[in-house]
Design a protein around this motif. Structure first.
Motif: not given
Length: 98
Positions: A20, A22-23, A26, A43-44, A47, A56, A70
């Motif tokens: 994933d 999307s993060s 972040t 920093e991610i 995921r 992560l 996570e």
């Protein structure tokens, strides 16, 4: 060959490993009290979901990349974790290890 389908699991039964993005970018704080970088913000990068867990892929300010569960970044999970002079273990939990 008609009966072979009954011997093979459906594709939906295989573990799912999804990245994933999307993060990405972040920043999260490591709250797990026994992690060497506890209190540091990382920093991610991704995921990763597999089965019922989320890991992560993170990058520390030093450039070091690693993975961590996570839940180690969730203060609500980690805040009550303490070392105890007298270890306590739930008997049903021990029995479930069988």
């Amino acid at each position: 060959m008609a009966g072979i389908r009954t011997f093979l699991p459906r594709r939906a039964d295989y573990p799912h490993n999804a990245h994933d993005r999307s993060s990405v970018g972040t920043r999260v704080t490591i709250h797990y009290p026994w992690h060497p970088l506890k209190g540091e913000t990382v920093e991610i990068r991704a995921r990763i979901r597999a089965w019922d867990t989320v890991e992560l892929d993170v990058c520390a300010d030093t450039g070091q990349r690693f993975r961590l569960p996570e839940w180690m970044t969730q203060s609500s999970v980690c805040e009550g974790m303490v070392l105890s002079a007298k270890p306590v273990c739930d008997v049903p939990a021990l029995l479930a290890l069988r």
